[in-house]
Design a protein around this motif. Structure first.
Motif, PDB file in Angstrom:
ATOM      1  N   UNK A  49      -1.252 -36.036  20.788  1.00  0.00           N
ATOM      2  CA  UNK A  49      -0.305 -34.951  20.520  1.00  0.00           C
ATOM      3  C   UNK A  49       0.317 -35.125  19.143  1.00  0.00           C
ATOM      4  N   UNK A  50       0.741 -36.358  18.842  1.00  0.00           N
ATOM      5  CA  UNK A  50       1.367 -36.616  17.543  1.00  0.00           C
ATOM      6  C   UNK A  50       0.357 -36.488  16.408  1.00  0.00           C
ATOM      7  N   UNK A  51      -0.893 -36.857  16.667  1.00  0.00           N
ATOM      8  CA  UNK A  51      -1.931 -36.693  15.646  1.00  0.00           C
ATOM      9  C   UNK A  51      -2.154 -35.216  15.347  1.00  0.00           C
ATOM     10  N   UNK A  52      -2.047 -34.386  16.379  1.00  0.00           N
ATOM     11  CA  UNK A  52      -2.273 -32.952  16.205  1.00  0.00           C
ATOM     12  C   UNK A  52      -1.078 -32.240  15.588  1.00  0.00           C
ATOM     13  N   UNK A  53       0.126 -32.618  16.035  1.00  0.00           N
ATOM     14  CA  UNK A  53       1.329 -31.912  15.592  1.00  0.00           C
ATOM     15  C   UNK A  53       1.979 -32.519  14.356  1.00  0.00           C
ATOM     16  N   UNK A  54       1.673 -33.783  14.085  1.00  0.00           N
ATOM     17  CA  UNK A  54       2.324 -34.458  12.966  1.00  0.00           C
ATOM     18  C   UNK A  54       3.579 -35.178  13.407  1.00  0.00           C
ATOM     19  N   UNK A  55       4.487 -34.467  14.066  1.00  0.00           N
ATOM     20  CA  UNK A  55       5.674 -35.064  14.635  1.00  0.00           C
ATOM     21  C   UNK A  55       6.165 -34.171  15.768  1.00  0.00           C
ATOM     22  N   UNK A  56       6.871 -34.764  16.729  1.00  0.00           N
ATOM     23  CA  UNK A  56       7.348 -33.995  17.878  1.00  0.00           C
ATOM     24  C   UNK A  56       8.495 -34.736  18.542  1.00  0.00           C
ATOM     25  N   UNK A  57       9.375 -33.983  19.198  1.00  0.00           N
ATOM     26  CA  UNK A  57      10.488 -34.554  19.928  1.00  0.00           C
ATOM     27  C   UNK A  57      10.109 -34.873  21.359  1.00  0.00           C
ATOM     28  N   UNK A  58      11.014 -35.551  22.069  1.00  0.00           N
ATOM     29  CA  UNK A  58      10.749 -35.955  23.447  1.00  0.00           C
ATOM     30  C   UNK A  58      10.475 -34.742  24.332  1.00  0.00           C
ATOM     31  N   UNK A  59      11.290 -33.711  24.200  1.00  0.00           N
ATOM     32  CA  UNK A  59      11.124 -32.519  25.040  1.00  0.00           C
ATOM     33  C   UNK A  59       9.763 -31.871  24.811  1.00  0.00           C
ATOM     34  N   UNK A  60       9.358 -31.763  23.564  1.00  0.00           N
ATOM     35  CA  UNK A  60       8.071 -31.147  23.232  1.00  0.00           C
ATOM     36  C   UNK A  60       6.913 -31.955  23.798  1.00  0.00           C
ATOM     37  N   UNK A  93      12.671 -37.021  15.706  1.00  0.00           N
ATOM     38  CA  UNK A  93      11.310 -36.761  16.150  1.00  0.00           C
ATOM     39  C   UNK A  93      10.429 -37.987  15.945  1.00  0.00           C
ATOM     40  N   UNK A  94       9.337 -38.027  16.675  1.00  0.00           N
ATOM     41  CA  UNK A  94       8.420 -39.157  16.624  1.00  0.00           C
ATOM     42  C   UNK A  94       7.167 -38.776  15.837  1.00  0.00           C
ATOM     43  N   UNK A  95       6.577 -39.769  15.183  1.00  0.00           N
ATOM     44  CA  UNK A  95       5.326 -39.573  14.461  1.00  0.00           C
ATOM     45  C   UNK A  95       4.501 -40.846  14.600  1.00  0.00           C
ATOM     46  N   UNK A  96       3.220 -40.756  14.296  1.00  0.00           N
ATOM     47  CA  UNK A  96       2.336 -41.902  14.440  1.00  0.00           C
ATOM     48  C   UNK A  96       2.772 -43.037  13.533  1.00  0.00           C
ATOM     49  N   UNK A  97       2.747 -44.252  14.078  1.00  0.00           N
ATOM     50  CA  UNK A  97       3.146 -45.421  13.316  1.00  0.00           C
ATOM     51  C   UNK A  97       1.972 -46.122  12.673  1.00  0.00           C
ATOM     52  N   UNK A  98       2.290 -47.098  11.889  1.00  0.00           N
ATOM     53  CA  UNK A  98       1.252 -47.830  11.155  1.00  0.00           C
ATOM     54  C   UNK A  98       0.327 -48.590  12.095  1.00  0.00           C
ATOM     55  N   UNK A  99       0.791 -48.879  13.313  1.00  0.00           N
ATOM     56  CA  UNK A  99      -0.044 -49.603  14.259  1.00  0.00           C
ATOM     57  C   UNK A  99      -1.327 -48.872  14.602  1.00  0.00           C
ATOM     58  N   UNK A 100      -1.289 -47.533  14.562  1.00  0.00           N
ATOM     59  CA  UNK A 100      -2.496 -46.751  14.834  1.00  0.00           C
ATOM     60  C   UNK A 100      -3.554 -47.043  13.785  1.00  0.00           C
ATOM     61  N   UNK A 101      -3.132 -47.093  12.532  1.00  0.00           N
ATOM     62  CA  UNK A 101      -4.065 -47.386  11.452  1.00  0.00           C
ATOM     63  C   UNK A 101      -4.574 -48.822  11.537  1.00  0.00           C
TER      64      UNK A 101
END
Length: 283
Positions: A49-60, A93-101
């Motif tokens: 979801x975060x990869x697709x949206x870039x960033x998102x909140x908990x509710x989203x 909002x949350x976004x992908x962290x460096x751990x993914x890379x």
């Protein structure tokens, strides 16, 4: 008070009766594994979801998953603890962290440029008002690993993770122009797809474009990838001077006139120099 009844064992010694296992206990145990798998599946879905949206909140995120907010919050907490997601303190909002890379393989360059490039990318997007991306070479294409949208962005198109042709994008031309000669010549000698009427596909013409890119220090692509899209890009260098990425700014052609592109190119070059400095170049 009811005591624990003791029975003699085979040696005549008393021992405590073991409590009989309740059926519901066995049922919980049998469901533990599927529940764990479901949690893993949901955690992976959060990353997607975060990869697709870039960033998102908990509710989203909760709405996307179809779960309660508390469940989404717990999943995000676990992922954040492992460095797979980060939270923007100013927006929540949350976004992908460096751990993914780090898990993706070939992470050394990607991890560094993502960590250092985030602030530069966002600052440039705010300054220009346009969409800013950082791309790196992925075999025979450019792949965007960082994106920030400026306030004037008119599209929600997400370029993150998208592979784009080297010959038809400003970022791609930066990466292509700075490849070793043999490798570069091999790539431009191929039959290259013409994506629009403005795409440069001829070997001689493309070679001339790439020489200009090196000379002027930036690349421009106007409606070469998509009709209506224009972009400029500048090289990002590692500590040894090697070009490891491209910083680009893009927007609609009706707004990015020739004069505006020139101005964007100057500012993008300055930002790319700053990112290169953060990567250790010039020390």
């Amino acid at each position: 008070m009811t005591g624990t009844r003791k029975q003699p064992d085979q040696n005549g010694e008393p021992h405590e009766d073991r409590p009989e296992e309740r059926p519901e206990s066995r049922e919980k145990q049998s469901k533990a594994a599927p529940g764990s798998v479901q949690s893993v599946d949901r955690a992976v879905s959060v990353l997607e979801i975060l990869a697709r949206l870039g960033e998102a909140g908990v509710t989203e995120i909760a709405d996307e998953l179809g779960v309660h907010k508390s469940t989404a919050f717990r999943l995000l907490g676990v992922l954040e603890n492992r460095g797979l997601v980060n939270q923007a303190k100013d927006r929540g909002k949350y976004f992908l962290g460096a751990g993914v890379l780090r898990l993706a393989g070939a992470a050394a360059v990607r991890l560094d440029i993502s960590q250092e490039g985030g602030p530069v990318c966002r600052d440039l997007a705010d300054e220009l008002g346009e969409t800013v991306n950082i791309a790196i070479l992925d075999d025979d294409a450019a792949v965007n690993i960082m994106q920030a949208r400026g306030p004037a962005s008119v599209t929600a198109q997400n370029w993150l993770g998208r592979r784009t042709p080297l010959h038809a994008t400003s970022s791609g031309k930066i990466l292509l122009a700075h490849l070793p000669t043999t490798l570069r010549e091999g790539l431009i000698a191929r039959t290259l797809p013409r994506l629009t009427e403005h795409t440069v596909t001829g070997t001689v013409a493309l070679r001339g474009d790439l020489e200009a890119v090196v000379d002027q220090g930036f690349a421009v692509a106007v409606e070469e990838l998509e009709v209506g899209l224009a972009a400029v890009a500048a090289p990002v260098r590692a500590h040894d001077g090697k070009v490891i990425g491209a910083l680009s700014a893009s927007g609609p052609v009706y707004r990015l006139t020739e004069d505006r592109l020139t101005e964007l190119a100057k500012r993008t070059v300055v930002a790319a120099v700053e990112l290169s400095r953060r990567m250790g170049y010039g020390f």
